[in-house]
Enzyme design. Sequence first.
Site, mmCIF file in Angstrom:
data_model
loop_
_atom_site.group_PDB
_atom_site.id
_atom_site.type_symbol
_atom_site.label_atom_id
_atom_site.label_comp_id
_atom_site.label_asym_id
_atom_site.label_seq_id
_atom_site.Cartn_x
_atom_site.Cartn_y
_atom_site.Cartn_z
ATOM 1 N N HIS A 27 -6.967 -3.311 -3.901
ATOM 2 C CA HIS A 27 -5.956 -2.625 -3.102
ATOM 3 C C HIS A 27 -5.931 -3.241 -1.704
ATOM 4 O O HIS A 27 -6.939 -3.253 -1.005
ATOM 5 C CB HIS A 27 -6.317 -1.137 -3.030
ATOM 6 C CG HIS A 27 -5.292 -0.299 -2.336
ATOM 7 N ND1 HIS A 27 -4.137 0.102 -2.949
ATOM 8 C CD2 HIS A 27 -5.245 0.206 -1.072
ATOM 9 C CE1 HIS A 27 -3.428 0.833 -2.107
ATOM 10 N NE2 HIS A 27 -4.079 0.903 -0.965
ATOM 11 N N ASP A 59 -7.827 -1.411 -8.506
ATOM 12 C CA ASP A 59 -7.261 -0.412 -7.597
ATOM 13 C C ASP A 59 -7.355 0.969 -8.224
ATOM 14 O O ASP A 59 -6.574 1.312 -9.109
ATOM 15 C CB ASP A 59 -5.807 -0.761 -7.287
ATOM 16 C CG ASP A 59 -5.200 0.116 -6.199
ATOM 17 O OD1 ASP A 59 -5.848 1.103 -5.793
ATOM 18 O OD2 ASP A 59 -4.080 -0.198 -5.755
ATOM 19 N N CYS A 95 0.865 -1.183 0.000
ATOM 20 C CA CYS A 95 0.000 0.000 0.000
ATOM 21 C C CYS A 95 0.906 1.238 0.000
ATOM 22 O O CYS A 95 1.761 1.381 -0.864
ATOM 23 C CB CYS A 95 -0.945 -0.077 1.203
ATOM 24 S SG CYS A 95 -2.020 1.319 1.514
#
Length: 254
Positions: free
Chosen positions: A221, A189, A134
């Site tokens: 994500h 994402d 991330c």
Amino acid sequence: MTSVQGTAVDITTADGVADAYLAHPADGLPHPAVLLYQDAFGLRPHLKSMADRLAGAGYTVLVPNVFYRNGRTPVFDLPEFIDPSERPQIWEQVAPVMQSLTPDLAMRDAGTYLQWLADSPLTADGPVALAGYCMGARLALFTAGTYPDRVAAAAGFHGGRLATDAPDSPHLVAKDVTAELYFGHADQDGSMPPEQQQLLEETLTAAGVRHRCEVYPGAHHGYTQADTAAYDKEADERHWAALLDLLSRTFPAS
């Protein structure tokens, strides 16, 4: 799998003390170092288990609380299973803290983490590898470009905003990177759409960076984080295979 020892450590930085988790093979010998960068939810049991798995594969792994300026772990009040769709107020805690960690602050810290690893008797001599998740994928790319002599490889998974038109976009450090890079993009994402994927690929290629960027179909994500609603077992297993492959090629004697 090697037996593993995990301990809490404190790292003195220019701005305070960062608490961190250190995992390493229990033999007490020096092993190649991996600096693991957290996702936005911070240092917690799942990330420690990821560090333990890497340590079991023969690496000394440091996971710093990059949000230490906002307090020691746990920085946020999180449930055991994180599902932002059920508790959207989680982002009210996380977003301001994440935004307060500017690239300048993060890279000042990165130099300290890398030096701490270099000084540790549990790490082998030479450059380290990075793994980021991330927001940690952004930190990994920034670190590879800011400290090229200290980073041999870097992998980022479900990273967002890696190649934007912002003046401090991570992809702009590509010209300084000497490490081999790997990115595993989540197909679903919104923070890393196809145009950003293409810009990152083109920029790394133009800079002559050894790299591979792959798209994980159907993944969201956060697909590696088993304590969140975004987890995708198939994509997670693919991520482990890619990461361990990169590490074994970077540190063939380990």
